[in-house]
Every structure is written in structure tokens, then in C-alpha cells.
Write a protein that holds these residues in place. Structure first.
Motif, PDB file in Angstrom:
ATOM      1  N   GLY A   1      19.879  -0.084  -3.700  1.00  0.00           N
ATOM      2  CA  GLY A   1      19.545   1.324  -3.843  1.00  0.00           C
ATOM      3  C   GLY A   1      18.216   1.625  -4.501  1.00  0.00           C
ATOM      4  O   GLY A   1      17.491   2.519  -4.063  1.00  0.00           O
ATOM      5  N   LEU A   2      17.890   0.896  -5.564  1.00  0.00           N
ATOM      6  CA  LEU A   2      16.685   1.206  -6.339  1.00  0.00           C
ATOM      7  C   LEU A   2      15.470   0.399  -5.908  1.00  0.00           C
ATOM      8  O   LEU A   2      14.341   0.895  -5.944  1.00  0.00           O
ATOM      9  N   ARG A   3      15.676  -0.819  -5.503  1.00  0.00           N
ATOM     10  CA  ARG A   3      14.552  -1.703  -5.207  1.00  0.00           C
ATOM     11  C   ARG A   3      13.885  -1.463  -3.855  1.00  0.00           C
ATOM     12  O   ARG A   3      12.648  -1.433  -3.773  1.00  0.00           O
ATOM     13  N   PRO A   4      14.631  -1.283  -2.753  1.00  0.00           N
ATOM     14  CA  PRO A   4      13.979  -1.191  -1.432  1.00  0.00           C
ATOM     15  C   PRO A   4      12.972  -0.046  -1.345  1.00  0.00           C
ATOM     16  O   PRO A   4      13.244   1.083  -1.746  1.00  0.00           O
ATOM     17  N   ALA A   5      11.804  -0.357  -0.810  1.00  0.00           N
ATOM     18  CA  ALA A   5      10.744   0.645  -0.660  1.00  0.00           C
ATOM     19  C   ALA A   5       9.648   0.067   0.218  1.00  0.00           C
ATOM     20  O   ALA A   5       9.560  -1.150   0.424  1.00  0.00           O
ATOM     21  N   ILE A   6       8.834   0.958   0.732  1.00  0.00           N
ATOM     22  CA  ILE A   6       7.589   0.579   1.397  1.00  0.00           C
ATOM     23  C   ILE A   6       6.479   1.286   0.649  1.00  0.00           C
ATOM     24  O   ILE A   6       6.504   2.512   0.514  1.00  0.00           O
ATOM     25  N   VAL A   7       5.535   0.517   0.139  1.00  0.00           N
ATOM     26  CA  VAL A   7       4.459   1.074  -0.683  1.00  0.00           C
ATOM     27  C   VAL A   7       3.118   0.698  -0.067  1.00  0.00           C
ATOM     28  O   VAL A   7       2.807  -0.496   0.079  1.00  0.00           O
ATOM     29  N   ALA A   8       2.346   1.703   0.284  1.00  0.00           N
ATOM     30  CA  ALA A   8       1.001   1.479   0.833  1.00  0.00           C
ATOM     31  C   ALA A   8      -0.037   1.835  -0.223  1.00  0.00           C
ATOM     32  O   ALA A   8       0.073   2.869  -0.885  1.00  0.00           O
ATOM     33  N   ASP A   9      -1.024   0.960  -0.411  1.00  0.00           N
ATOM     34  CA  ASP A   9      -2.121   1.242  -1.317  1.00  0.00           C
ATOM     35  C   ASP A   9      -3.443   0.951  -0.607  1.00  0.00           C
ATOM     36  O   ASP A   9      -3.459   0.699   0.593  1.00  0.00           O
ATOM     37  N   GLU A  10      -4.541   0.983  -1.337  1.00  0.00           N
ATOM     38  CA  GLU A  10      -5.841   0.803  -0.687  1.00  0.00           C
ATOM     39  C   GLU A  10      -6.038  -0.585  -0.104  1.00  0.00           C
ATOM     40  O   GLU A  10      -6.765  -0.759   0.869  1.00  0.00           O
ATOM     41  N   ALA A  11      -5.372  -1.591  -0.682  1.00  0.00           N
ATOM     42  CA  ALA A  11      -5.587  -2.968  -0.244  1.00  0.00           C
ATOM     43  C   ALA A  11      -4.618  -3.420   0.844  1.00  0.00           C
ATOM     44  O   ALA A  11      -4.939  -4.313   1.622  1.00  0.00           O
ATOM     45  N   GLY A  12      -3.435  -2.825   0.904  1.00  0.00           N
ATOM     46  CA  GLY A  12      -2.461  -3.278   1.882  1.00  0.00           C
ATOM     47  C   GLY A  12      -1.133  -2.580   1.717  1.00  0.00           C
ATOM     48  O   GLY A  12      -1.030  -1.552   1.044  1.00  0.00           O
ATOM     49  N   VAL A  13      -0.102  -3.164   2.315  1.00  0.00           N
ATOM     50  CA  VAL A  13       1.232  -2.575   2.278  1.00  0.00           C
ATOM     51  C   VAL A  13       2.223  -3.596   1.743  1.00  0.00           C
ATOM     52  O   VAL A  13       2.127  -4.788   2.029  1.00  0.00           O
TER      53      VAL A  13
ATOM     54  N   TYR B   1       0.997   5.975  -0.531  1.00  0.00           N
ATOM     55  CA  TYR B   1       2.150   6.513   0.187  1.00  0.00           C
ATOM     56  C   TYR B   1       3.340   5.604  -0.098  1.00  0.00           C
ATOM     57  O   TYR B   1       3.221   4.378  -0.028  1.00  0.00           O
ATOM     58  N   THR B   2       4.484   6.191  -0.425  1.00  0.00           N
ATOM     59  CA  THR B   2       5.681   5.414  -0.748  1.00  0.00           C
ATOM     60  C   THR B   2       6.863   5.957   0.032  1.00  0.00           C
ATOM     61  O   THR B   2       7.067   7.173   0.099  1.00  0.00           O
ATOM     62  N   VAL B   3       7.621   5.052   0.613  1.00  0.00           N
ATOM     63  CA  VAL B   3       8.831   5.413   1.358  1.00  0.00           C
ATOM     64  C   VAL B   3      10.032   4.831   0.619  1.00  0.00           C
ATOM     65  O   VAL B   3      10.095   3.633   0.370  1.00  0.00           O
ATOM     66  N   ARG B   4      10.967   5.700   0.260  1.00  0.00           N
ATOM     67  CA  ARG B   4      12.225   5.271  -0.365  1.00  0.00           C
ATOM     68  C   ARG B   4      13.368   6.048   0.259  1.00  0.00           C
ATOM     69  O   ARG B   4      13.144   7.022   0.979  1.00  0.00           O
TER      70      ARG B   4
END
Length: 203
Positions: free
Chosen positions: A62-74, A5-8
Motif C-alpha cells: 500500500g505505501l511503497r508502490p509508486a512511479i516517480v519521475a524526476d529530471e534524470a529518469g524514472v 511527477y509521482t503516481v501512487r
């Protein structure tokens, strides 16, 4: 690790890419004179450096900020820093005026870090709530209750918490602390164009 899951921020990314395209066209114009004579003197160098400074700002904001969730963590990517927390280290993810991630650090201390994206000021939150109330008046009562207080931030927090609950039992037992680190790429994207601007201004 494959993102789950990715939030941008789509608006920020569109604005950043628009600035990058604007910069490329102007640098080509300065170098090759697409709309006139090439500008290869000090003025052209300063203008080119200023455009690159703008690109650095567009990248980190603008391009860099994000929240990225994967199987190991966030991972929370803010303009200049990265927050990485394995699911076992995450104690809370909540929506305030920003998405706030609370996690355990080395030594057992908890630390709360705010995400850059999806921040809202109290005034903007009040306007959003008033707009939601007006729209809710046109909806069935059950739907209006379900949608009350919903925002992009609260939706993102719900998704992240669901992933945390699902993936936490699968993570390694020793992955129990999170880290906060500076991003060399982000810092370089600001510092290098500024150095070029100073050099161009002094020549």
C-alpha cells in the motif's frame, strides 16, 4: 533529485495507513490494557507479531508502490523491487493492463517491467469501457471522442512520456542503462515480523 511527477494509489495508501493506525491502537491495548488488563503472555506476543506482519504487508503493497519521475529518469517502486531507468535508457512507456516500462540494460538488451500500481484486469477494463461509453452518450461528440479509452493509467503514461521527451536531452550521455534491484527495507519489513512471530509462537 526533486520529483516532477509521482503516481501512487490513494485507495491503497488509505487502507495501509488505516491498518497502521489499527495496529498502533491494538499494540497499546496489549501493552497497557486500555480496554482491559494488559496482555503480556504468549498470546499477546503472537497477536502483536501478527499485527506487525500486517503492517509489513501494508507497507509493501500500500505505501511503497509508486512511479516517480524526476529530471534524470524514472523510478518504479514495486512491492519488493526498484526499477531505475535514466531517460536515455527508456525506450517505451505504455499502458496495457498495467503501466509497462521498457528500458535498455547493461549489454544492450531491452527489458520490460510492469508497475504494480494502476493494474487492471481484462474484466475490470471491460467494465470501465462500458461505463465510459454510457457516460460518453451524454457528452458532446468531440468530448466523447477525446475521452474514449482514457484511464488513470493512460493519463499517467501520457505525463511520463511528456517528461521523458522534455528531459531526455538534458541527461548525461553515460546514463544509458537501467537497473532492477531488490529493496532491503521492503524485504526486512516482511521478514523481521515473521521472525518475531515464529519466536513468539515457540516461547
Amino acid at each position: 533529485m526533486t520529483p516532477l511527477y509521482t503516481v501512487r494509489s490513494p485507495i491503497a495508501r488509505i487502507a495501509a495507513w488505516a491498518w497502521v493506525a489499527f495496529t498502533v491502537l491494538n499494540l497499546l491495548d496489549l501493552a497497557f490494557g486500555l480496554t482491559g488488563k494488559p496482555t503480556r503472555d504468549t498470546t499477546g506476543a503472537v497477536m502483536g507479531s501478527l499485527l506487525l506482519v500486517g503492517c509489513g504487508i501494508a507497507y509493501v503493497l500500500g505505501l511503497r508502490p509508486a512511479i516517480v519521475a524526476d529530471e534524470a529518469g524514472v523510478t518504479v517502486r514495486n512491492p519488493l523491487r526498484d526499477i531505475r531507468a535514466p531517460w536515455r535508457a527508456v525506450t517505451k512507456i505504455e499502458a496495457r493492463d498495467a503501466i509497462v516500462l521498457t528500458f535498455a540494460q547493461a549489454g544492450g538488451k531491452a527489458r520490460a517491467m510492469r508497475a504494480w500500481i494502476l493494474q487492471t484486469s481484462p474484466r475490470a477494463a471491460a467494465r470501465s469501457e462500458a461505463r465510459a461509453q454510457r457516460e460518453a452518450a451524454r457528452l458532446p461528440k468531440g468530448a466523447a471522442t477525446a475521452l474514449k479509452g482514457r484511464s488513470p493509467a493512460t493519463f499517467a503514461v501520457e505525463q511520463l512520456n511528456e517528461i521523458a521527451e522534455r528531459e531526455r536531452p538534458k541527461t548525461s550521455e553515460d546514463a544509458t542503462t537501467g537497473t532492477v534491484t531488490w529493496s532491503p527495507v521492503a524485504i526486512a519489513s516482511l521478514v523481521v515480523p515473521l521472525i518475531l512471530l515464529v519466536i513468539a509462537s515457540l516461547t
